[in-house]
Every structure is written in structure tokens, then in C-alpha cells.
Design an enzyme around this catalytic site. Structure first.
Site, short mmCIF file in Angstrom:
data_model
loop_
_atom_site.label_atom_id
_atom_site.label_comp_id
_atom_site.label_asym_id
_atom_site.label_seq_id
_atom_site.Cartn_x
_atom_site.Cartn_y
_atom_site.Cartn_z
N HIS A 167 0.94 -1.29 0.16
CA HIS A 167 0.09 0.72 -0.26
C HIS A 167 1.11 1.52 0.28
CE1 HIS A 167 0.59 0.18 4.55
NE2 HIS A 167 0.05 1.56 4.44
N HIS A 229 7.61 -2.38 2.55
CA HIS A 229 7.49 -1.10 2.46
C HIS A 229 8.72 -0.31 2.14
CE1 HIS A 229 3.17 -2.00 2.87
NE2 HIS A 229 3.54 -2.04 4.46
#
Ligand code: BG6
Length: 478
Positions: A167, A229
Site C-alpha cells: 500500500h 514498504h
């Protein structure tokens, strides 16, 4: 859109609010259907009730009861035991006649269930050419398990139909980093060894493990945050300019970075990594328990809640430029930022400013606010030639005065539109795990236990020492 794990936190707190917002923006057509799927025996009304209260809480003032009623008309719930073929029958029946529509299967479950769900969907005959599958992280916990999942899902869906979520790639500010690097000619000539001293990537959280103790204790910060990430942020910082914005052009360049990461093997892990674990302390004045006292955490746990690493990229562009990465839970502030420190002038003609260390920096802040700040040295007004760091600052929120899309809003819409740019390709995932696995192996081999740090601090002292050995400091220390 079928949301497996439909009663879980991600679906109720992130995906449904994201879909509601896109609906409110007129991007979700009235013919669409969103089905929450989970094991609980809930009626549709009960599910809608749960979904509504989660959305109300998450959306605050944005929540509009009338609009919710219209959106809720598109929502449904189905109780499915993912192992039971019979439970998929209502889906087959419900989807009959809708073959011309895009189908998105979003797996927001443990990745150990991905293969079973995929096989059952295929057996139920509901995977069409217009279907896409979204795989939520973490995808496996090492190279082998990730590979197996990829094979199993890949037996039914083509690579073009597989959307592996990270995300962070959906965050507005990450896209802005691409805009900064590849939309302006200004930075590109500076973006290399000889002109950049070092780069820091910090993803600091104030939160602890919340209600995810069981998951987190078997995962740890390296797998939970760095493998995905932080490495993705590193890729976008370090990649060569892609030939186009095509998904594969971008992903090819990111892959090259991952493959050029210098492996951390054996004793490297003792010198170039720091593991930490928080003990009780206070975050913004609020007392919080230590990791070992959190729910569902073994009192003897040696899982890391903090990790700092020195990363080197073996390419012409980056040889000799260290990238320092760190992330942790229960740190002093919630902040995600990338800091590029440019070189000193080769021949100073002015007196060195006492605060010169704080200049020549480009700080790209992703969270909590989005900003880009270039700190340069300017002349202090008055007599003499005294230099002082000053900021050229761009506050993106203030400049554009509009709410940025939440990462999941963008990513969900991209799956519907069929845009893979912001999703990880199989070879990227594989390369990331191949770099991570030896670090974990090294920690085991040398029995490298996490060093404790007080909740509300910036992590263990060893983290400052890691960067300090090279003569640098973390940005917040400067
Ligand atoms: C998730 C991790 O992927 O990212 C969590 O599993 C972490 O542990 C979260 O808290 C952080 O995301 P964000 O968007 O809040 O920075």
C-alpha cells in the site's frame, strides 16, 4: 469485487471506507457489487451494520447517512468456509450472467489460504478472463513460501491478472517522489554518487502491535515493513529513469535495484543491521506497555519491533553511497521521510557554518504531512559572510488544497482499471525475499537478539551508532 477476509480490520477499516469514497466521487457504478466474504454466520443486515459503524468511525465528518444507504445497496455478505466447495455455490449462481464485468477477488486473509481460495474459485468456474486477484501482504515469509504461493495462484491467474499490494506504493507522496525525480530535469544530474553523500529512509510509527500480536510475533519488523514498504521506497529513490510510465517499464527498473542490493551475509548482519524491541515507556505523554507485555506476545519473544540497516547498491550510480533504513513501532513520532544529503562544496570559500550539517538536504516527507523541503545555506543578513541553513519548502496539502486519495482508494481503482504499475511483480517479490532471507539467517546464526529501547524514543542506541560509525546522524538527531 469479492473481499475475502470480509470481517477483518483491513476490509472494514480500509477497503470499505475507500470504496465508499470512490462511490461518493462517482467512480463506482450502480451496477457494481461488493461482497464481503468470511467464516462468520452473519446476515447481510448484520454485516452492513458492522460495515457502517466502521465507516462512520473511519470517515468522521465525511460520512453521509444518505449516501451510505445508496452505497450499502451495492454491498452484500456471504458466509464461506474457504475450504468447502459447497460454500462457493452461491457465488457461482450470483455471478452467472455477469461474465462481461470485471471481477476483483481481494484476498485479505492469511497468505496460507491463498492457494485454497484460488483452487476453489477455479473449481467453481468463476474465474473469467476479466478477473483479477489482489494479494495482500505479507506474501509468504521467505523465498520458498512466497514462491509456492505465487506458483499456486499463478496456476489459475496469469501474471497480468495478479495484483500484489504494497500500500505504500499507493500513497500520494510516493507518486510525488516519481514526479519529482522524473518530471523535472533539475534533480536527475545530482542524483548519484559524488553528489549525494547518503540517503536515509525512516518509517517510524507511534503505534504498538495493537490487536495483531499473534501475527506480529511470528513476523517482526524486517518482514512486516522492510521486505516490502522500505525496499519499495528505496527502489523508487534509487531506480534509473524508466523509458515510459508503463507498468513493466517501471517495474523492470525497480527490479534492477533489488537485484543490485549488496547481500548482507554472515557477520555483515552484526555490523550493518540493528534489531530492537520496545520496553514500557511513554509515547506523547501516555504510558504504554512493553512489547513483551502486549496481548498474544510470548514473554520470551525475541521478535524485533525495530530494525535499522545500512544498505549498499552495487551500481555505477550508487557505488559508495550508503542508504540507511530504519523502521520501528512505539517510536517518538509517526513519520515517514526520505532524506537525501548532498555533498559539501569541494572548496569552501566561506567560513563553515556551525549548523552546516543541517543544510544541503532534500527531505521528502510522506507522513503525517506531505512535503518536500530543500535546505540550503543562505547568507545571514547583516555584516560579514555568515551562512545559515534555510528551507525552500513545499507543503503539498497547502499547495493543492485537496484531500489526497488514501492509498487503498487508488489501488482498488487501479485493480478495476487494470493498471499494474503500483503493484509488485513476481520477480520483484522474489528478489526482495532473496535479500531479506540471509539477514534472518544471519541473526539466527549469531543469535543476534533485539536490543531493548524505551517506547517513545527513536530506537536503540545502536541505531545511532550504526550511522554514526560512518560519520553521519539520523535526520531527527541533527
Ligand atoms: C502495514 C504493517 O503493512 O503497514 C503495519 O503490517 C504497519 O504493521 C502499517 O503499521 C503502516 O502503514 P501506514 O500506512 O499506517 O504507514
Amino acid at each position: 469485487m469479492l473481499l475475502f477476509g470480509g470481517t477483518g480490520d483491513l476490509v472494514t477499516r480500509k477497503l470499505l471506507p475507500a470504496l465508499y469514497r470512490r462511490y461518493a466521487a462517482g467512480q463506482v457504478s450502480e451496477e457494481s457489487r461488493v461482497v464481503g466474504i468470511a467464516r462468520s454466520a452473519l446476515t447481510r443486515a448484520e454485516y452492513l451494520h458492522q460495515a457502517e459503524s466502521a465507516c462512520r468511525e473511519f470517515l468522521g465528518e465525511e460520512f453521509d447517512a444518505q449516501r451510505w444507504t445508496a452505497f450499502a445497496a451495492l454491498l452484500d455478505y456471504l458466509k464461506v468456509d474457504v475450504h468447502s466447495a459447497r460454500d462457493y455455490e452461491p457465488l457461482t449462481a450470483g455471478l452467472a450472467g455477469r461474465e462481461g464485468h470485471v471481477r476483483v477477488f481481494f484476498y485479505s486473509t492469511a497468505s496460507t489460504l491463498f492457494a485454497t481460495i484460488t483452487e476453489q474459485l477455479a473449481a467453481a468456474g468463476i474465474v473469467t478472463a476479466l478477473s483479477r486477484v489482489v494479494l495482500e501482504k505479507p506474501l509468504g515469509n521467505d523465498v520458498a513460501s512466497a514462491d509456492l504461493i505465487n506458483q499456486q495462484v499463478g496456476a489459475v491467474f496469469t501474471e497480468q491478472q495478479i495484483y500484489r499490494i504494497d500500500h505504500y506504493l499507493g500513497k500520494e507522496a510516493v507518486q510525488n517522489l516519481m514526479a519529482l525525480r522524473f518530471g523535472n530535469a533539475l534533480f536527475e544530474p545530482l542524483w548519484r554518487r559524488g553528489l549525494i553523500k547518503h540517503v536515509q529512509i525512516t518509517v517510524a510509527e507511534e503505534l504498538g502491535v495493537e490487536r495483531r500480536g499473534t501475527f506480529y510475533d511470528s513476523t517482526g519488523a524486517l518482514r512486516d515493513m522492510v521486505q516490502n514498504h522500505l525496499l519499495q521506497l528505496l527502489c523508487i529513490m534509487a531506480m534509473e529513469p524508466p523509458a515510459s510510465s508503463d507498468p513493466d517499464a517501471v517495474r523492470d527498473e525497480k527490479l534492477k535495484v533489488l537485484r543490485a542490493l549488496r547481500p548482507l551475509r554472515d557477520r555483515d548482519v552484526l555490523v550493518k543491521t540493528v534489531r530492537g524491541q520496545y520496553r514500557a515507556g511513554s509515547v506523547h505523554g501516555k504510558m504504554v506497555p512493553g512489547y513483551l507485555e502486549e496481548a498474544d506476545i510470548s514473554p520470551e519473544s525475541t521478535t524485533e519491533t525495530f530494525v535499522a540497516l545500512k544498505v549498499e547498491i552495487d551500481t555505477w550510480r550508487w557505488a559508495g553511497v550508503p542508504f540507511y533504513l530504519r523502521t520501528g513501532k512505539r517510536l517518538q513520532d509517526r513519520v515517514t521521510e526520505l532524506v537525501v544529503t548532498f555533498d559539501d562544496v569541494p572548496h569552501p570559500i566561506f567560513e563553515k557554518a556551525a549548523t552546516a550539517e543541517a543544510a544541503n538536504l532534500l527531505v521528502i516527507r510522506l507522513q503525517p504531512d506531505e512535503s518536500i523541503t530543500l535546505t540550503i545555506l543562505a547568507k545571514n543578513p547583516g555584516e560579514g559572510m555568515r551562512l545559515k541553513p534555510v528551507n525552500l519548502a513545499l507543503d503539498l496539502g497547502e499547495t493543492f488544497k485537496t484531500r489526497s486519495l488514501d492509498a487503498y482508494e487508488r489501488l482498488l481503482m487501479d485493480t478495476v482499471k487494470g493498471n499494474l504499475t503500483l503493484f509488485m511483480r513476481r520477480d520483484e517479490l522474489d528478489a526482495a525475499w532473496r535479500w531479506i532471507d540471509p539477514i534472518i539467517a544471519g541473526w539466527h546464526e549469531f543469535d543476534e537478539r533485539p536490543k531493548s529501547y524505551i517506547a517513545g524514543s527513536w530506537g536503540p542506541a545502536a541505531s545511532s551508532a550504526l550511522i554514526g560509525r560512518d560519520g553521519f546522524e539520523w535526520h531527527d538527531d541533527t
